[in-house]
Every structure is written in C-alpha cells, then in structure tokens.
Design a protein around this motif. Structure first.
Motif, PDB file in Angstrom:
ATOM      1  N   PRO A 140      11.360  22.528  -8.642  1.00  0.00           N
ATOM      2  CA  PRO A 140      10.736  21.454  -7.856  1.00  0.00           C
ATOM      3  C   PRO A 140       9.236  21.303  -8.110  1.00  0.00           C
ATOM      4  N   LYS A 141       8.589  22.344  -8.593  1.00  0.00           N
ATOM      5  CA  LYS A 141       7.163  22.244  -8.902  1.00  0.00           C
ATOM      6  C   LYS A 141       6.915  21.345 -10.113  1.00  0.00           C
ATOM      7  N   ASP A 142       7.963  21.120 -10.919  1.00  0.00           N
ATOM      8  CA  ASP A 142       7.844  20.269 -12.111  1.00  0.00           C
ATOM      9  C   ASP A 142       8.284  18.830 -11.857  1.00  0.00           C
ATOM     10  N   LEU A 143       8.498  18.465 -10.605  1.00  0.00           N
ATOM     11  CA  LEU A 143       9.001  17.128 -10.293  1.00  0.00           C
ATOM     12  C   LEU A 143       8.087  16.001 -10.797  1.00  0.00           C
ATOM     13  N   PRO A 144       6.755  16.052 -10.615  1.00  0.00           N
ATOM     14  CA  PRO A 144       5.915  14.953 -11.119  1.00  0.00           C
ATOM     15  C   PRO A 144       6.018  14.751 -12.636  1.00  0.00           C
ATOM     16  N   GLU A 178       0.874  -1.159   0.000  1.00  0.00           N
ATOM     17  CA  GLU A 178       0.000   0.000   0.000  1.00  0.00           C
ATOM     18  C   GLU A 178       0.919   1.219   0.000  1.00  0.00           C
ATOM     19  N   VAL A 179       1.110   1.792  -1.192  1.00  0.00           N
ATOM     20  CA  VAL A 179       2.017   2.927  -1.339  1.00  0.00           C
ATOM     21  C   VAL A 179       1.231   4.096  -1.906  1.00  0.00           C
ATOM     22  N   ASP A 180       1.460   5.282  -1.373  1.00  0.00           N
ATOM     23  CA  ASP A 180       0.813   6.497  -1.863  1.00  0.00           C
ATOM     24  C   ASP A 180       1.387   6.834  -3.241  1.00  0.00           C
ATOM     25  N   GLU A 181       0.555   6.697  -4.276  1.00  0.00           N
ATOM     26  CA  GLU A 181       0.989   6.923  -5.660  1.00  0.00           C
ATOM     27  C   GLU A 181       1.484   8.358  -5.870  1.00  0.00           C
ATOM     28  N   GLY A 182       0.839   9.312  -5.243  1.00  0.00           N
ATOM     29  CA  GLY A 182       1.260  10.705  -5.386  1.00  0.00           C
ATOM     30  C   GLY A 182       2.632  10.951  -4.791  1.00  0.00           C
ATOM     31  N   ARG A 183       2.913  10.261  -3.708  1.00  0.00           N
ATOM     32  CA  ARG A 183       4.213  10.419  -3.044  1.00  0.00           C
ATOM     33  C   ARG A 183       5.340   9.875  -3.899  1.00  0.00           C
ATOM     34  N   LEU A 184       5.117   8.732  -4.540  1.00  0.00           N
ATOM     35  CA  LEU A 184       6.198   8.174  -5.347  1.00  0.00           C
ATOM     36  C   LEU A 184       6.430   8.972  -6.623  1.00  0.00           C
ATOM     37  N   ARG A 185       5.458   9.763  -7.050  1.00  0.00           N
ATOM     38  CA  ARG A 185       5.647  10.649  -8.213  1.00  0.00           C
ATOM     39  C   ARG A 185       6.234  11.999  -7.820  1.00  0.00           C
ATOM     40  N   GLY A 186       6.316  12.288  -6.519  1.00  0.00           N
ATOM     41  CA  GLY A 186       6.899  13.537  -6.049  1.00  0.00           C
ATOM     42  C   GLY A 186       5.903  14.676  -5.954  1.00  0.00           C
ATOM     43  N   GLU A 187       4.614  14.359  -5.924  1.00  0.00           N
ATOM     44  CA  GLU A 187       3.597  15.417  -5.847  1.00  0.00           C
ATOM     45  C   GLU A 187       3.663  16.169  -4.523  1.00  0.00           C
ATOM     46  N   HIS A 188       4.061  15.488  -3.447  1.00  0.00           N
ATOM     47  CA  HIS A 188       4.172  16.152  -2.142  1.00  0.00           C
ATOM     48  C   HIS A 188       5.280  17.204  -2.162  1.00  0.00           C
ATOM     49  N   VAL A 189       6.354  16.948  -2.876  1.00  0.00           N
ATOM     50  CA  VAL A 189       7.451  17.922  -2.995  1.00  0.00           C
ATOM     51  C   VAL A 189       6.982  19.128  -3.803  1.00  0.00           C
ATOM     52  N   ALA A 190       6.258  18.866  -4.903  1.00  0.00           N
ATOM     53  CA  ALA A 190       5.767  19.947  -5.761  1.00  0.00           C
ATOM     54  C   ALA A 190       4.786  20.855  -5.004  1.00  0.00           C
ATOM     55  N   LYS A 191       3.895  20.258  -4.202  1.00  0.00           N
ATOM     56  CA  LYS A 191       2.923  21.044  -3.431  1.00  0.00           C
ATOM     57  C   LYS A 191       3.635  21.895  -2.374  1.00  0.00           C
ATOM     58  N   TYR A 192       4.613  21.285  -1.704  1.00  0.00           N
ATOM     59  CA  TYR A 192       5.363  22.023  -0.686  1.00  0.00           C
ATOM     60  C   TYR A 192       6.139  23.178  -1.321  1.00  0.00           C
TER      61      TYR A 192
END
Length: 195
Positions: A176-180, A136-150
């Motif tokens: 960093p906003k373009d990470l995903p 059970e892995v957060d798909e958004g986290r592995l794409r780096g969406e949390h970094v882009a939002k921050y």
C-alpha cells in the motif's frame, strides 16, 4: 376510504426514491449526454447516456473491474483512486465515440465536496471531455497518497495490524505504500491504450 378528486399517485420510481423526475426532465431538455456515476459495494460504474424516447442509450461505459482485468490495477476497486481512473477510462472511450461534452447526473445522491462522485468526474474532465463544473479535488487524495501515508504510519506503530488491514493489497501483490506510483503506472497505461 375516499381520496378526493385531486388525489394523484406519484410514479412508482419516485415513491421508491430511485428517480427524481424533475431533475431528469432538466437533463433531457438540455439535449446534452448525461455522465452517470454509480457505486456498488465492490466497484464503480461510470457511463455516458443519451436520451431516447424508447429508453436511454449507453454511448460509452467503464467499470473499475476493467482496471484490474485489462490494465493491471492492484488497488481497491471502489476507492477514490479507482474512481478517478475509471472516470479517465470512460472519458477516453467517450471521446473515441465522438462525444465532446456531457452533464453530470448525480441521481438522488447528495453532493459532498471531495467525494468519489466528483473525483470520478475529475477523471473524465482530465481525459479531455467537457463537463461544466468547478471542481476542487485534493490531488494527493486521488493519487492515493493518504493511503500510503496511513500504511507507513501503521507499519511503524503496529506491524501486525498493518498486515491485517492491508491484507487484500498484499494478496493482489501491491504494497500500500507504493499506491501513488502504481496509480501513475496504470494512468500511463490508460493514456497509451486510448491513443
């Protein structure tokens, strides 16, 4: 000082906390190749090991350093996004080497839900290799969406701190906003290169 007739000294690597020999024994008895995921302060190393009495044989390996050198990865080399891509790269190499399944060897790490260890394993599974796990892995986290939002939030609140916190990203030529989107681009390169 007398130790007594029943005193038995544990193996050196066990005393040093490097090897759990019982866990290793279960991997060897299973007869399946081991998926080994290890972390350094700067990178992620993933390898597929086959047991041999003379010493383990490396069937395939991948390092997050390769992502930057060969596939144009501009993000960090030891975060969750790099872990997924490194695992995906190893999975493709293992399949080319004729391996169909593996068992995860976590070493002496304590398993934590959503950790980089399991994100790297998810990359291996998504590449087509069979690893018996229920992830059970957060798909958004592995794409780096949390970094882009921050990064987006930080840029609005404190532009100076935003530049300071993400200075390494900017040095490598990545906002960093373009990470995903950069993640998808590198994942496509990995898929095309291994076909």
């Amino acid at each position: 000082m007398k130790q007594g007739p029943n005193y038995k000294l544990k193996q050196r690597r066990r005393r040093e906390g490097k090897t759990n020999y019982y866990r290793r024994y279960t991997y060897v008895v299973s007869g399946v190749d081991r998926l080994v995921v290890r972390f350094t302060n700067k990178a992620i190393l993933v390898s597929l090991q086959k047991f041999d009495p003379k010493g383990d044989l490396t069937v395939a390996s991948a390092s997050s350093f390769e992502l930057a050198k060969k596939y144009g990865w501009k993000g960090d080399l030891n975060n969750s996004t790099a872990a997924y891509l490194t695992g995906f790269l190893l999975g493709k190499r293992a399949i080319k080497a004729g391996v169909k399944e593996a068992v995860l060897d976590i070493g002496n790490r304590v398993p934590a839900k959503g950790s980089r260890l399991f994100i790297a394993t998810k990359g291996v599974i998504d590449s087509g290799l069979t690893v018996p796990m229920n992830l059970e892995v957060d798909e958004g986290r592995l794409r780096g969406e949390h970094v882009a939002k921050y990064a987006e939030m930080l840029e609005q609140q404190d532009p100076e701190r935003f530049k300071r916190v993400f200075s390494k990203y900017f040095e490598r030529g990545l906002n960093p906003k373009d990470l995903p989107s950069h993640f998808k681009e590198v994942l496509n390169k990995l898929s095309e290169a291994s076909e």
